[in-house]
Design a protein around this motif. Structure first.
Motif, short mmCIF file in Angstrom:
data_model
loop_
_atom_site.label_atom_id
_atom_site.label_comp_id
_atom_site.label_asym_id
_atom_site.label_seq_id
_atom_site.Cartn_x
_atom_site.Cartn_y
_atom_site.Cartn_z
N PHE A 158 0.85 -1.19 0.00
CA PHE A 158 0.00 0.00 0.00
C PHE A 158 0.88 1.24 0.00
CE2 PHE A 158 -2.52 -3.31 2.10
CZ PHE A 158 -3.62 -3.33 1.25
N GLU A 159 0.87 1.96 -1.11
CA GLU A 159 1.72 3.13 -1.26
C GLU A 159 1.04 4.36 -0.67
OE1 GLU A 159 4.80 3.32 -2.35
OE2 GLU A 159 4.86 1.15 -2.67
N PRO A 160 1.81 5.26 -0.06
CA PRO A 160 1.22 6.48 0.50
C PRO A 160 0.75 7.41 -0.60
CG PRO A 160 3.62 6.56 0.62
CD PRO A 160 3.26 5.17 0.17
N GLU A 161 -0.25 8.24 -0.27
CA GLU A 161 -0.69 9.26 -1.21
C GLU A 161 0.40 10.30 -1.39
OE1 GLU A 161 -4.54 11.01 -0.98
OE2 GLU A 161 -5.36 9.32 0.16
N GLN A 162 0.44 10.91 -2.56
CA GLN A 162 1.44 11.93 -2.83
C GLN A 162 1.02 13.29 -2.28
OE1 GLN A 162 4.48 11.09 -4.16
NE2 GLN A 162 3.58 9.05 -3.86
N ARG A 163 -0.27 13.46 -2.03
CA ARG A 163 -0.75 14.74 -1.50
C ARG A 163 -0.34 14.89 -0.04
NH1 ARG A 163 -7.07 14.28 -2.63
NH2 ARG A 163 -6.62 12.25 -1.67
N PRO A 164 -0.10 16.11 0.41
CA PRO A 164 0.21 16.33 1.83
C PRO A 164 -0.95 15.86 2.70
CG PRO A 164 0.66 18.31 0.53
CD PRO A 164 -0.06 17.37 -0.38
N TYR A 165 -0.61 15.35 3.88
CA TYR A 165 -1.63 14.87 4.80
C TYR A 165 -2.36 16.05 5.43
CZ TYR A 165 -3.75 12.44 8.77
OH TYR A 165 -4.64 11.95 9.70
N LYS A 166 -3.70 16.08 5.29
CA LYS A 166 -4.52 17.16 5.84
C LYS A 166 -5.65 16.54 6.66
CE LYS A 166 -3.55 20.49 2.15
NZ LYS A 166 -4.13 21.35 1.09
N PRO A 167 -5.42 16.29 7.93
CA PRO A 167 -6.44 15.63 8.76
C PRO A 167 -7.68 16.50 8.93
CG PRO A 167 -4.64 16.44 10.13
CD PRO A 167 -4.21 16.62 8.71
N HIS A 168 -8.86 15.85 8.88
CA HIS A 168 -10.12 16.57 8.97
C HIS A 168 -11.25 15.56 9.18
CE1 HIS A 168 -9.71 15.31 4.77
NE2 HIS A 168 -11.03 15.21 4.78
N LEU A 169 -12.44 16.08 9.47
CA LEU A 169 -13.65 15.26 9.50
C LEU A 169 -14.49 15.65 8.28
CD1 LEU A 169 -14.89 15.61 13.21
CD2 LEU A 169 -13.54 13.76 12.25
N THR A 170 -14.70 14.74 7.36
CA THR A 170 -15.58 15.03 6.23
C THR A 170 -17.02 15.06 6.73
OG1 THR A 170 -14.10 14.01 4.61
CG2 THR A 170 -16.43 14.20 4.00
N LEU A 171 -17.72 16.18 6.44
CA LEU A 171 -19.11 16.35 6.88
C LEU A 171 -20.11 16.17 5.74
CD1 LEU A 171 -18.82 19.48 9.21
CD2 LEU A 171 -18.55 17.06 9.80
N ALA A 172 -19.76 16.65 4.54
CA ALA A 172 -20.70 16.59 3.42
C ALA A 172 -19.92 16.67 2.11
CB ALA A 172 -21.71 17.72 3.52
N ARG A 173 -20.60 16.27 1.03
CA ARG A 173 -19.98 16.28 -0.30
C ARG A 173 -20.90 16.94 -1.32
NH1 ARG A 173 -15.57 12.93 -0.29
NH2 ARG A 173 -15.46 11.39 1.40
N ASN A 174 -20.27 17.59 -2.30
CA ASN A 174 -20.94 18.13 -3.47
C ASN A 174 -21.90 19.28 -3.14
OD1 ASN A 174 -19.60 16.16 -4.99
ND2 ASN A 174 -21.29 14.70 -4.71
N TYR A 175 -21.35 20.48 -3.21
CA TYR A 175 -22.15 21.69 -3.00
C TYR A 175 -23.30 21.73 -4.00
CZ TYR A 175 -23.39 26.64 -2.87
OH TYR A 175 -24.06 27.82 -2.79
N ALA A 176 -24.50 22.01 -3.52
CA ALA A 176 -25.69 21.95 -4.37
C ALA A 176 -26.47 23.26 -4.36
CB ALA A 176 -26.59 20.81 -3.92
N GLY A 177 -25.85 24.36 -3.95
CA GLY A 177 -26.55 25.64 -3.91
C GLY A 177 -26.83 26.19 -5.30
#
Length: 201
Positions: free
Chosen positions: A132-151
């Motif tokens: 399992f290779e690490p992602e190339q993006r920097p690690y940005k810890p967070h809690l995902t709350l919602a996806r896809n803005y629909a306004g």
């Protein structure tokens, strides 16, 4: 061909490794999520019981490889420089994706970032021998709350001010373990813990 495809899907699990939130905190924070939903029109909101801080996404994994992942996590040891259990809190809101139409709404993490980054690197090191290779993006810890803005109108950063109260002493916890989850997007909640591993002192 269709039968083979179905069989192939059953033989895999979508896995990730994360810090779990205590059940009581998930329930308490779900109230706050309900308060901000009307002001932030996103299409898909995460079930409160699915809230977590990802350490590494493993993707679709053949079932016969899960035992190896479990063994590696059973042997998981304290990261270098680890001084105590990791105290984690929830603080503020942000978005990922296009400015006018973001793809992810998240809550920030308040913690000793050096400690958390050490822990995340240790997880990545434990998984690398298993392919399992690490992602190339920097690690940005967070809690995902919602996806896809629909306004109907383009997203305004000022809308995130509704989350100014998303920071409270009651939303703090001590992370003394890591959790291996499997994902089933057809169910709610979608994530099931299949292994919990204490961070050894």
């Amino acid at each position: 061909m269709e039968k083979d495809s179905v069989s192939e899907d059953v033989q895999q699990e979508r896995l990730f490794i994360a810090l779990a939130l205590p059940e009581s905190l998930k329930q308490a924070f779900s109230v706050q999520m309900n308060l901000i939903r009307d002001a932030l029109p996103f299409k898909r909101w995460v079930h409160p019981m699915d809230l977590h801080v990802t350490l590494q996404f493993l993707g679709d994994v053949p079932k016969d490889r899960i035992a190896g992942i479990d063994a590696a996590l059973q042997d998981f040891s304290t990261p270098s420089g680890w001084s105590s259990e990791l105290k984690v809190g929830i603080s503020g809101l942000g978005v990922f994706g296009r400015r006018e139409r973001p793809s992810v709404l998240w809550a920030g993490i308040e913690t000793d970032m050096r400690q958390l980054e050490r822990l995340q690197r240790k997880v990545v090191e434990a998984m690398k021998p298993l392919g399992f290779e690490p992602e190339q993006r920097p690690y940005k810890p967070h809690l995902t709350l919602a996806r896809n803005y629909a306004g109907a109108l383009p997203f305004e950063q000022a809308a995130l001010r509704v989350g100014e109260n998303v920071s409270s002493a009651e939303w703090n916890w001590e992370a003394g373990a890591i959790t291996l989850y499997k994902s089933n997007t057809r169910a709610k909640p979608s994530y099931e813990a299949i292994g919990v591993y204490a961070i050894k002192k």
